[in-house]
Enzyme design. Sequence first.
Site, PDB file in Angstrom:
ATOM      1  CD  GLU A   9      -3.057  -0.953   2.202  1.00  0.00           C
ATOM      2  OE1 GLU A   9      -3.351   0.137   2.692  1.00  0.00           O
ATOM      3  OE2 GLU A   9      -3.511  -2.021   2.622  1.00  0.00           O
ATOM      4  CG  ASP A  82      -2.083  -2.335   5.610  1.00  0.00           C
ATOM      5  OD1 ASP A  82      -0.899  -2.620   5.339  1.00  0.00           O
ATOM      6  OD2 ASP A  82      -2.457  -1.188   5.914  1.00  0.00           O
ATOM      7  CG  ASP A  84      -6.941  -3.992   7.420  1.00  0.00           C
ATOM      8  OD1 ASP A  84      -6.841  -4.035   6.170  1.00  0.00           O
ATOM      9  OD2 ASP A  84      -6.625  -3.010   8.078  1.00  0.00           O
ATOM     10  CD  GLU A  86     -11.420  -0.303   4.169  1.00  0.00           C
ATOM     11  OE1 GLU A  86     -12.579  -0.371   4.596  1.00  0.00           O
ATOM     12  OE2 GLU A  86     -11.145   0.117   3.024  1.00  0.00           O
ATOM     13  CE1 TYR A 297      -1.989  -2.683   9.177  1.00  0.00           C
ATOM     14  CE2 TYR A 297      -3.714  -4.034  10.138  1.00  0.00           C
ATOM     15  CZ  TYR A 297      -3.317  -3.042   9.265  1.00  0.00           C
ATOM     16  OH  TYR A 297      -4.254  -2.421   8.483  1.00  0.00           O
ATOM     17  NE  ARG A 299      -5.315   1.768  10.306  1.00  0.00           N
ATOM     18  CZ  ARG A 299      -4.291   1.996   9.498  1.00  0.00           C
ATOM     19  NH1 ARG A 299      -3.657   0.981   8.947  1.00  0.00           N
ATOM     20  NH2 ARG A 299      -3.907   3.216   9.221  1.00  0.00           N
ATOM     21  CG  HIS A 343      -4.392  -8.357  12.385  1.00  0.00           C
ATOM     22  ND1 HIS A 343      -4.200  -9.138  11.277  1.00  0.00           N
ATOM     23  CD2 HIS A 343      -5.344  -7.464  12.049  1.00  0.00           C
ATOM     24  CE1 HIS A 343      -5.006  -8.741  10.320  1.00  0.00           C
ATOM     25  NE2 HIS A 343      -5.714  -7.735  10.754  1.00  0.00           N
TER      26      HIS A 343
END
Length: 698
Positions: A9, A82, A84, A86, A297, A299, A343
């Site tokens: 990203e 990433d 997740d 998104e 990570y 989030r 995560h």
Amino acid sequence: MAKYLVIVESPAKAKTIKRYLGSNYTVKASMGHVIDLPKSQMGVDVEHDYEPKYITIRGKGPVLKELKTAAKKAQKIYLAADPDREGEAIAWHLAKALGVDESTECRVVFNEITKDAIKDSFKRPRKINYDLVDAQQARRILDRLVGYSMSPLLWKKIKKGLSAGRVQSVAVKMIIDREQEINAFLPEEYWTIKLELDANGEKLEANFYGIDGKKRELHSEEEVNEVLAKLSESFTVDSVTKKERRRNPALPFTTSSLQQEAARKLNFRAKKTMMIAQQLYEGIELGKEGTVGLITYMRTDSTRTSETANIEAQGFIENAYGKEYIAVEKRKEKKAANSQDAHEAVRPTSTMRDPQLVKSYLSRDQFRLYKLIWERFVASQMAPAVLDTVKVDLVSNDVMFRANGSTVKFAGFMKVYIEDTDDETVTDVKDGLLPPLEDGEVLEQEMIEPKQHFTQPPPRYTEARLVRAMEELGIGRPSTYAPTLDTIQKRGYVTLEEKKFLPTELGELVIDMISDYFQEFITVQFTADMEALLDAIEKGDMQWTEVVDPIYKSFEKRLTRAEAEIEKIEIKDEPAGEDCEVCGHAMVIKMGRYGKFMACSNFPECRNTKPIQVEIGVKCPTCGTGEIVERRSKKGRLFYGCSNYPECEFVSWDKPVEEPCPVCSSMMVQKKIKNGVKVECTSCGHHETRIDQEQEEE
């Protein structure tokens, strides 16, 4: 020529990963989403199963073109966005745009950007997870349907530029509800009595506990006088109770607890915390070691950590502090409502990278946040602290006072880190070491001090408190806390004053209107239930259209009714009580992005505007004639200036106080400190500490 194309990203992450993968790999950045719903239209075909109309995001054409060119040269493409929802949606959109065969193992995910983690993840690529993609798609489409339907209603009925959203409107309502609780709060009187005794030459402090061994509260001065009348000058030690208490360390950081603790200890806003955490995650240049991701990570809603990381931390703890400091029992992970636990917790990628070892490569803020994350994780792997606690009950004519003390017997994790709290209670008597005492011992009174108090309303939300409340209620996700807080301030629905949220009139107006017609959509329960439904899609238990359809149909009916019944709300301008110095027409008070301001009523012929000046009752120390007034910077931060500006350019971030410095007569300013305020001279540095009554009662 490189055989493989890897798409991540961000450019920083691309640079770090490229080093680990070697010359067979080209690593490119998509710069986030490249495909999304169009901004200019709804982009969802409600009549055909909510079919989304995805397009290339404006400005992302060159990025996509570059990726397509690189894709044509590659034998295989790995999509490494990433880990997740998104990220999965980004990978899916890229696969579509670049013609990647979705039946192949083209998706690579990793929780930390270290050489081992990256190499390991490329040994185990997987297919795109469509359940994750669908969960993201359901949220995106529902938010679009609600947002793009409700916002035009707000523009039509109130004013342009407003918006409503599934999470943001609930957050604003929570702040408004808290303000209403505060306004409706009726303070109640209560009293404390503080006692000081001579304990064999040492001072012993105790607080009134009760009568005849039963706890009692004092609600009036009469009750206090009754107690005082019973007391003699001597107090007998009724009992001395000694216990050993264990205190466990806090669990490693989730996104929410990281944002809360960074706000408390580092004074970071949620947005800033996430921005710096992203930098630490994507990689920092560490000299000979190259670019390394320093944390996992950021989030996440999990407090779980990998066994490998735990073993490394335990090795570090044994070397640094001794074997007895290693935690023997494994702590239970704490799961919040609707926790996904996808995560690991936020932790350092290696405990061996002591913050001091990497300090020279980090900015001040990066270092402070990394140190916080490192210490929290290391402490979480350490043994509990052991405290010796002592409780002493003292009696005089059946009136009981109690003294509490504690000493640290074994520091355990407290050697490294202690968590802060939002709601620290300040008492007259603090825990500490008590003098040695025995049952039946008689002590003489030295001082007794009754003190009147009043109960306080619940505190306003700080960023940390609001994030914690949202997490506890299951509203939003780790990825949405910071953007939500940012949006509600940008829209002008709330302001942040002295780090506490206050609703604006505009925020109250919008929520009132939404509450009348869309009550269900801004309840905490609806938002929490919605998150649970998204989780069900992610687990493959529901189709995404099964979630979107009933919610939208219910919403659509309410929207039709609202459009028909709500009349245009006129936001009337209040007279400002003065005339425009440019054209002579009356000035009026208007509502703007950062609150109220004065403007000429002769607009658009006259465009004169000026801020509303709130005087703080202090004369300007520079010109001596102007008044110090509150002002706001372009970013909305409060500062203090002279009413004679621009003739006088005095400014101060800290609030000036009326009394001059007793040492040099220069201006004194007020600075917030924990549990109070410090009044400091701007010239000689003389300072005085004063208790903040509001914080004291919290």
